[in-house]
Design an enzyme around this catalytic site. Structure first.
Site, PDB file in Angstrom:
ATOM      1  CE  LYS A  32     -48.568  10.745   3.283  1.00 35.91           C
ATOM      2  NZ  LYS A  32     -47.147  10.800   2.876  1.00 35.91           N
ATOM      3  CG  PHE A  86     -40.158  16.963   5.948  1.00 35.42           C
ATOM      4  CD1 PHE A  86     -39.207  17.955   5.698  1.00 35.42           C
ATOM      5  CD2 PHE A  86     -40.889  16.464   4.876  1.00 35.42           C
ATOM      6  CE1 PHE A  86     -38.982  18.428   4.413  1.00 35.42           C
ATOM      7  CE2 PHE A  86     -40.670  16.925   3.582  1.00 35.42           C
ATOM      8  CZ  PHE A  86     -39.712  17.906   3.354  1.00 35.42           C
ATOM      9  CD  GLN A  87     -42.887  19.539   2.829  1.00 37.26           C
ATOM     10  OE1 GLN A  87     -43.782  18.749   2.537  1.00 37.26           O
ATOM     11  NE2 GLN A  87     -42.237  20.241   1.917  1.00 37.26           N
ATOM     12  CG  MET A 112     -50.473  53.696  -5.197  1.00 36.86           C
ATOM     13  SD  MET A 112     -51.324  55.136  -5.871  1.00 36.86           S
ATOM     14  CE  MET A 112     -52.870  54.410  -6.426  1.00 36.86           C
ATOM     15  CD  GLU A 139     -48.021  25.719  -2.991  1.00 42.09           C
ATOM     16  OE1 GLU A 139     -47.243  26.654  -3.293  1.00 42.09           O
ATOM     17  OE2 GLU A 139     -47.639  24.548  -2.815  1.00 42.09           O
TER      18      GLU A 139
END
Ligand SMILES: Cc1ncc(C[n+]2csc(CCOP(=O)(O)OP(=O)(O)O)c2C)c(N)n1
Ligand SMILES: [Mg+2]
Lengths: 579, 174
Positions: A181, A131-132, A490, A69
């Protein structure tokens, strides 16, 4: 009513009708995106967005399946930066959403227009640690321009329409919409809305004439004027007006890191990039100016250095679409809240007297000659600076160039020489390693016919290299140039300079064989160790229409110079070319 | 540090208070108090912030950052305007049969009232501006304060304003 407007209205009427028929929230979601003319989205599916992906399957919009993602959202940023259109992202709830956090923050810092959709658990279980489930609204509140959770299916068209408006107007930025959902599964009918009702959001575009008059007065008196041009010039598509303005007034120009390309690097009035790794001439101009005209830059600390020494003797004029940036870091005498293009157009329409600044220009020209960018001459590898000049030559200075974060980023900014807008994609405000490669993918999708070069460090590339799979799948002709110094260059540079060469956790003795890695994905890969080799390989592979990865072994100890040490003033540069 | 009073009218959307307090924390603005309540317009709330700032630039930032919020309709720094500010405080003070009368005398000029009496304490309600409440608490302190609950200040502009005391203008629209 024009023919077009009529057609558009009819189209809208049709859609309004279509939308009003019973369907579920997910179908509606796809239609709202089509309504906003979304041509491509970047995302990754999961449980909470299965209904949305199912609707996408039935009513397709081009969807780019990144391998992570974070890469999806950086690709969307690259797409947005070069296309001028908002980047659209879709991810699932919980981990999908939290994987977006870096990209959302990056877009917020660099004012990139994004509309980000996240799935959410069903409304009935929100707050139960389902969940999630993650509190994405809470998490992203400080890193979005605005965010929404859709609480009823009927609100979806309005929210999406508002989100696109907010993301793309005023100072652009990311807007997130969290879709539970069950909302996606609710069947109902909802009307599309065309009007916007956002009483608390009314960005000001037109400059105030009184302030513009003050600027005219200040210009007439100035002996040492300088323009600082930031990314606001690019967002406002104001580079043509900027060019006209400074040519008419004969004022030297400094670019910020993100503003590169807003003014031609090859122009005689261009002093270079300012700030931490800016040119001596640019920083001298900012330090000594008696009139500093900031157009669309936010006086970031990497630009100003220690504020106590920044533009101390200058009258400061600041043109910015975001009023909160004016006076935030640097006291400002002439505040002009406006779109950069509108402001410059107004200024050009008035009879401004050019300042009497011949002596100042001569002095700065002299400075440019005496203190150019430079590099060491030893030959224990490829000179990163010469390599960038070579890439410029081979691509005719016309490529879209993205970078990751680190030394290679600064060398690219210093040496590529951007002459046109929207060729330059880099992570400025957040300095996000892992940004360079996926943002190039998004840029290539936005500009399929352009040469797109992703310049990445050996370390940063490894943060998002899984997207080689995406390049292979889509046969995107992205040119991946790895500046390989076997180090977090760097970090190593700072440790060498400020920590007595204690290289704590900044050297990477073991790297993957990048050529084999490319090969594993069915992509061409090369390793080059000399400038001759680099030139040969690049002349062959940067100009064709195939992806390529080139592992360039650059001098491991090369430093980015000149430099302003942290906490120091803009006049205290180190590493200026030895006389 | 200077005390400033800033008011904001906001759309009554879910999470709006969270947005605003988050903004204060993130930008290191010091809040002394916040009050929130409904207004004459449905769906619109008013917030009053008492903040501590180092200088005018900081309050300018507070106003501008609040203004950037999509759900915020209007922001004003009203410190220098003709305003009325009020706060309600509930103060539980220890008492003995001997001190009750004294306490009554102390609170009377403040037009405070006793709203609860127990064996060894009374609870006093007082309404007023910040200074008045502070003054009364100081006078009661020697008797032993058990508990204080304050609402924070809310404010409204007076119907007629002194000339030249316009709300401080920042370059939001110049
Ligand atoms: C996600 C993230 N982690 C850490 C850093 C701090 N950081 C800045 S530059 C840098 C080194 C980058 O190394 P490399 O990608 O090889 O680029 P180089 O500097 O060598 O060109 C690091 C670790 C960062 N900017 N971003
Ligand atoms: Mg490196």
């Amino acid at each position: 009513m024009s023919q077009n407007a009529k057609a558009a209205e009819m189209k809208f009427d049709d859609q309004a009708k279509k939308a009003a028929e019973p369907k579920n929230g997910a179908d509606l979601f796809i239609e709202t995106l089509k309504n906003e003319n979304v041509e491509v989205m970047f995302g990754y599916p999961g449980g909470a967005v299965l209904p949305l992906y199912d609707a996408l399957y039935k009513n397709p919009i081009r969807h780019i399946l990144a391998r992570h993602e974070q890469a999806a959202i950086h690709a969307a940023e690259g797409y947005a930066r070069v296309s001028g259109k908002p980047g659209v992202v879709l991810a699932t709830s919980g981990p999908g959403a939290t994987n977006l956090v870096t990209g959302i923050t990056d877009a917020m810092m660099d004012s990139i227009p994004l509309v980000v959709f996240t799935g959410q658990v069903a409304t009935g279980v929100i707050g139960s640690d389902a969940f999630q489930e993650a509190d994405v609204i809470g998490i992203t509140m400080p890193i979005t321009k605005h965010n929404y959770q859709v609480r009823s299916m009927e609100d979806l068209p309005r929210i999406v329409h508002e989100a696109f408006h907010i993301a793309t107007t005023g100072r652009p930025g990311p807007v997130l919409i969290d879709i539970p959902k069950d909302i996606a599964q609710t069947v109902g009918s909802a009307e599309f809305v065309d009007e916007l009702n956002l009483p608390g959001y009314q960005p000001n575009f037109k400059p105030n004439s009184l302030q513009v008059k003050k600027l005219r007065g200040a210009l007439a008196q100035a002996k040492k004027p300088v323009v600082l041009a930031g990314a606001g010039v690019l967002h406002a598509k104001a580079s043509e007006e900027l060019l006209q303005f400074v040519e008419k007034m004969q004022i030297p120009v400094v670019n910020t890191l993100l503003g590169l390309g807003g003014f031609p690097a090859s122009h005689p009035l261009f002093l270079g990039m300012g700030g931490m790794h800016g040119t001596h001439a640019a920083n001298t101009a900012l330090y000594e100016a008696d009139l500093l005209i900031n157009i669309g830059a936010r006086f970031d600390d990497r630009l100003t250095g220690n504020l106590a020494h920044f533009a101390k003797n200058a009258t400061v004029a600041h043109i910015d679409i975001d009023p909160a940036e004016i006076g935030k870091n640097v006291p400002t005498h002439i505040p002009i809240v406006a779109d950069a293009r509108e402001a410059l157009k107004k200024i050009l329409s008035l009879d401004f007297e050019a300042p009497n600044a011949g002596e100042w220009r001569d002095k700065l020209d002299q400075d440019k000659k005496e203190n150019p960018l430079w590099n060491t001459e030893n030959d224990d590898g490829i000179s990163p600076q010469s390599l960038m000049k070579l890439i410029h030559d081979i691509t005719d200075g016309d490529a879209v160039v993205t970078t990751d974060v680190g030394q290679h980023q600064m060398w690219t900014a210093q040496y590529y020489g951007f002459n046109k807008p929207d060729q330059w994609v880099t992570s400025g405000g957040l300095g996000t390693m892992g940004f360079g490669f996926p943002s190039a993918i998004g840029a290539q999708i936005a500009k399929p016919d352009k040469t797109v070069v992703a310049v990445a460090g050996d370390a940063g590339f490894q943060m998002t290299l899984q997207e080689l799979g995406l390049v292979a799948e889509l046969k995107l002709p992205v040119k991946i140039i790895i500046y390989n110094n076997m180090a977090l260059g760097m970090v190593r540079q700072w440790q060498e300079t400020f920590y007595e060469e204690r290289y704590s956790q900044s050297l990477i003795p073991v790297q993957p064989d990048f050529v084999k890695l490319a090969d594993a994905y069915g992509l061409r890969g090369y390793v080059v160790t000399t400038e001759e080799e680099a030139e040969k390989v690049m002349r062959e592979t940067l100009t064709d229409n195939e992806p390529v990865l080139i592992d360039c072994r650059i001098k491991p100890k090369e430093m980015v110079y000149p430099m302003i040490a942290p906490g120091k003033g803009i006049h205290e540069m180190i590493g200026v070319k030895p006389q | 540090m200077k005390r400033r009073i800033v008011t904001a009218t906001v759309l009554n959307q879910s999470g709006v208070l969270n947005r605003i307090t988050g903004l204060f924390t993130r930008r290191q603005f010091n809040i002394e108090s916040i009050t929130v309540g409904s207004t004459e317009t449905e769906g619109v709330s008013k917030m009053t912030f008492v903040i501590q700032v180092e200088d005018d630039r900081m309050v300018e930032q507070v106003v501008k950052q609040l203004n950037k919020q999509i759900d915020v309709l209007k922001v004003n720094d009203i410190t220098e305007q003709a305003i009325v500010t009020r706060e309600l405080a509930l103060i539980k003070v220890m008492t003995t049969p001997q001190t009750r009368a004294e306490i009554n005398v102390i609170i009377e000029p403040f037009r405070a009232t006793i709203i609860d009496v127990a064996k060894d304490s009374v609870t006093i309600q007082v309404v007023g501006n910040f200074d008045k409440i502070e003054a009364m608490i100081e006078l009661l302190r020697p008797y032993g304060i058990k508990e204080v609950a304050r609402t924070g200040q809310t404010a409204i502009k007076r119907g007629s304003q002194r000339l030249g005391a316009e709300s401080k203008q920042f370059s939001i629209l110049n």
